[in-house]
Design an enzyme around this catalytic site. Structure first.
Site, PDB file in Angstrom:
ATOM      1  N   ASP A  39      21.123 100.134 110.701  1.00 25.48           N
ATOM      2  CA  ASP A  39      21.771  99.857 109.416  1.00 25.48           C
ATOM      3  C   ASP A  39      22.931 100.826 109.173  1.00 25.48           C
ATOM      4  O   ASP A  39      23.267 101.634 110.041  1.00 25.48           O
ATOM      5  CB  ASP A  39      20.700  99.940 108.310  1.00 25.48           C
ATOM      6  N   GLU A  91      25.906  96.266 109.964  1.00 24.08           N
ATOM      7  CA  GLU A  91      26.824  96.878 108.996  1.00 24.08           C
ATOM      8  C   GLU A  91      27.527  95.812 108.170  1.00 24.08           C
ATOM      9  O   GLU A  91      28.633  96.007 107.718  1.00 24.08           O
ATOM     10  CB  GLU A  91      27.735  97.915 109.630  1.00 24.08           C
ATOM     11  N   TRP A  92      26.815  94.701 107.956  1.00 25.21           N
ATOM     12  CA  TRP A  92      27.159  93.698 106.934  1.00 25.21           C
ATOM     13  C   TRP A  92      28.579  93.183 107.048  1.00 25.21           C
ATOM     14  O   TRP A  92      29.190  92.771 106.048  1.00 25.21           O
ATOM     15  CB  TRP A  92      26.899  94.236 105.515  1.00 25.21           C
ATOM     16  N   GLY A  93      29.142  93.202 108.269  1.00 27.84           N
ATOM     17  CA  GLY A  93      30.470  92.616 108.458  1.00 27.84           C
ATOM     18  C   GLY A  93      31.625  93.503 108.052  1.00 27.84           C
ATOM     19  O   GLY A  93      32.773  93.062 108.124  1.00 27.84           O
ATOM     20  N   ASP A 151      23.909  90.846 102.699  1.00 26.92           N
ATOM     21  CA  ASP A 151      22.559  90.284 102.858  1.00 26.92           C
ATOM     22  C   ASP A 151      22.443  88.840 102.364  1.00 26.92           C
ATOM     23  O   ASP A 151      23.088  88.434 101.407  1.00 26.92           O
ATOM     24  CB  ASP A 151      21.541  91.123 102.082  1.00 26.92           C
TER      25      ASP A 151
END
Ligand SMILES: *[C@@H]1O[C@H](CO)[C@@H](O)[C@H](O)[C@H]1NC(C)=O
Ligand SMILES: *[C@@H]1O[C@H](CO)[C@@H](O)[C@H](O)[C@H]1NC(C)=O
Ligand SMILES: *[C@@H]1O[C@H](CO)[C@@H](O)[C@H](O)[C@H]1NC(C)=O
Ligand SMILES: *[C@@H]1O[C@H](CO)[C@@H](O)[C@H](O)[C@H]1NC(C)=O
Ligand SMILES: *[C@@H]1O[C@H](CO)[C@@H](O)[C@H](O)[C@H]1NC(C)=O
Ligand SMILES: *[C@@H]1O[C@H](CO)[C@@H](O)[C@H](O)[C@H]1NC(C)=O
Ligand SMILES: *[C@@H]1O[C@H](CO)[C@@H](O)[C@H](O)[C@H]1NC(C)=O
Length: 541
Positions: A153, A196-198, A218
């Site tokens: 993460d 890393e959520w883009g 998310d």
């Protein structure tokens, strides 16, 4: 062979630059607790979930990675600096849990973080530990415990007070390469999942770094259909970066969780599978219904996910009456097509085979296995609200490609009103920006051919208006497009990338109102928002 040459060769062979660490040649499948338990899973729940993954039969159809998420860690390392678990929550310890999971015939996944601390809150001022600065020590520890997968993460990546930064002032890639190299040094095969959520557009750099990268914020919890729309639009410009060893991660599954209808679970599952996202079930399998198990266990759709060619479906067309067509190739020469009904109601959907480059094909419905037979040009059927069609197309006959006459937006013969203005794209090309509100762009002198009438047009545009949160048109912008002053159609145009110099080419739209001859005009506007920046208009010749 040195690394650069190896990567170049891999690129030439597949078109995709991928981490060659021997694993995830097809996208990973497994279970993760986050969407059902957040960071609050204890040893007994892990054991029950692992048992259920086996007893449900889902392990046998491919879901073999049993992964941890946040909350298993301690707030402190041992006195010698070794990563530690929460001994109250995991009384037998992580090595024992890994052994339990391995004995069930599953593989074991751990979770850590590329920042100072992990995501989410313990309460008070305490934090779960992250791996920044401890990459080799933690990679050694995790693999000694028996880890086969690492979800990594990105919280507290910038400093110890910034929980999460969507637009961080540091480069994220070095944090992720440090852990990649540390894992490689252990000699154990570990699937490396970048989470890393883009941020900073990982599809454009993470291929040689990790086995998958999250493309978006998310999916939940809570799940919602709006979250699916946001993530699906965000995938549009990056489908070409998926390939063996390197996958776009659309996030954990919400199939089985309240907040989506059964048809939405089906759309979600089929799209994730055909886009070659890792498929991580994240629902309570000890209580899952047969409907949920049937969706997750659909072996025809899993076969698409695990297809050895490893190509993602790509965006083909968005119809103004609210449905999408996506398609991609399979190893056996056939094509998988996924049609998404965005409408809030059941509607009749026409699948136009030329949208996927074919004029005829033998269609198999992959939900049911029904053989629908050989179809020429169109197949029409009813689809429930937010449902999806998933077709395998075999023995396809190639359609002749549509020819377009192309008009550049920057041409001096076009008419710009209000704030609309050209913007340099690079040293030799411009787009027209600030279309919307009072800004309009009109292409003039457009050829309507001998008959005029209805024509297919092909738009090339830039739209880097990407978002982490749901908006009215998440990760898309609308353009109103009208011919010769007639009533416009409204196109919902997905992002073309995360920067304004990346174009999306070939957005198809059917427009009517053309007159014969070269005196047509086509106007782009948007009365209450910004439209994409236009590069060109192609009109069916
Ligand atoms: C450790 O686990 C216990 C039991 O679940 C929980 O109450 C406590 O908050 C956890 N501590 C940390 C730091 O996560
Ligand atoms: C444990 O970590 C916290 C920070 O999360 C720190 O404040 C505390 O002093 C540490 N405790 C020990 C015993 O090292
Ligand atoms: C932490 O980083 C954020 C930006 O990500 C910044 O706004 C904040 O001031 C920083 N805090 C400290 C203590 O450096
Ligand atoms: C579908 O329903 C959603 C949520 O209620 C709503 O925001 C949206 O406008 C509806 N779409 C159409 C086309 O009616
Ligand atoms: C267009 O709107 C902008 C504000 O968005 C305004 O500054 C500008 O003057 C307007 N231009 C024209 C020609 O109306
Ligand atoms: C500028 O962008 C256009 C459109 O993508 C492209 O065709 C052209 O090759 C680019 N030129 C340069 C110099 O990068
Ligand atoms: C476009 O065509 C319509 C209908 O002929 C006309 O009213 C309008 O003035 C034209 N616009 C431009 C910019 O040529």
């Amino acid at each position: 062979m040195d690394t650069v040459r190896a990567l170049t060769l891999a690129f030439l062979l597949s078109g995709v630059v991928a981490l060659d660490n021997g694993v995830a040649r097809t996208p990973a499948m497994g279970w993760n607790p986050y969407n059902v338990y957040l960071c609050n899973t204890d040893e007994a729940q892990y054991q029950a979930a692992a048992q259920a993954l086996v007893q449900s039969g889902l392990k046998d159809v491919g879901y073999k990675y049993f992964g941890l998420d946040c909350g298993w860690q301690s707030t402190n390392r041992t006195s010698s600096g070794t990563f530690m678990w929460n001994a109250t929550r995991i009384p037998s310890g992580i090595p024992a849990l890994a052994e339990y999971v391995h004995e069930l015939g599953l593989l074991f996944g751990v979770y850590s973080d590329a920042g100072y601390y992990s995501c989410d809150f313990v309460g008070g001022t305490a934090h779960w530990i992250g791996s920044l600065g401890y990459e080799q020590s933690d990679a050694d520890t995790f693999t000694e415990w028996g880890a086969d997968y690492l979800k990594y993460d990105n919280c507290y990546a910038v400093n110890k007070t910034d929980f999460v930064d969507d637009y961080p002032p540091i480069q994220e890639e070095p944090h992720y390469t440090a852990m990649r190299d540390a894992l490689a040094n252990t000699g154990r095969e570990v699937v490396y999942s970048i989470c890393e959520w883009g941020v900073q557009d990982p599809a454009r750099w993470a291929g040689p770094v990790g086995n998958s990268w999250r493309i978006s914020n998310d999916i939940g919890p809570p799940p919602s259909f709006a979250n699916l729309q946001r993530i699906i639009n965000q995938l549009v410009p990056i489908t070409q970066f998926a390939g063996p060893g390197a996958w776009n991660d659309l996030d954990l599954l919400e199939v089985g969780n309240a907040g989506l209808t059964e048809e939405e679970w089906e759309m979600h599952f089929a799209f994730w599978a055909a886009a070659k996202s890792p498929l991580f079930i994240s629902t309570d399998l000890t209580t899952a219904s047969n409907e949920v198990l049937d969706i997750l266990g659909n072996e025809r759709i899993i076969a698409v996910h695990q297809d050895p060619l490893g190509k993602s479906i790509a965006f083909k067309r968005r119809y103004t009456d609210d449905y999408d067509v996506w398609a991609g190739p399979l190893a056996d020469g056939s094509v998988v097509a996924v049609l998404l009904n965005w409408a809030n109601a059941t509607q009749s959907i026409t699948f136009d085979l030329p949208d996927v480059g074919l004029s005829a094909a033998y269609i198999t419905d992959l939900w049911t296995g029904a053989e629908l037979g050989t179809t020429e040009l169109t197949y029409t059927t009813s689809v429930g609200a937010h449902g999806a069609l998933v077709f395998k197309l075999s023995n396809g006959v190639l359609a002749p490609p549509t020819q377009f006459t192309t008009y550049l937006a920057e041409s001096l013969s076009n008419v710009l009103t209000g704030g609309a203005t050209p913007r340099a794209l690079n040293s030799s090309a411009s787009v027209v920006g600030y279309i919307g509100y009072n800004g309009t762009l009109t292409f003039t002198g457009v050829d309507g051919g001998a008959t005029g009438g209805t024509k297919l047009v092909s738009l090339t545009y830039a739209n880097a208006d990407y978002t982490f949160y749901n908006t009215d048109c998440s990760n898309c912008r609308r353009a109103e497009v009208g011919v010769n002053g007639g009533a416009p159609v409204i196109a919902e145009m997905p992002i073309s990338g995360q920067s304004w110099d990346i174009l999306f080419a070939g957005y198809l739209l059917s427009l009517n109102g053309f007159v014969p001859g070269t005196n047509n005009n086509v106007t782009f506007s948007n009365y209450d928002a910004w439209a994409p920046d236009m590069y060109s208009l192609g009109v069916q010749a």
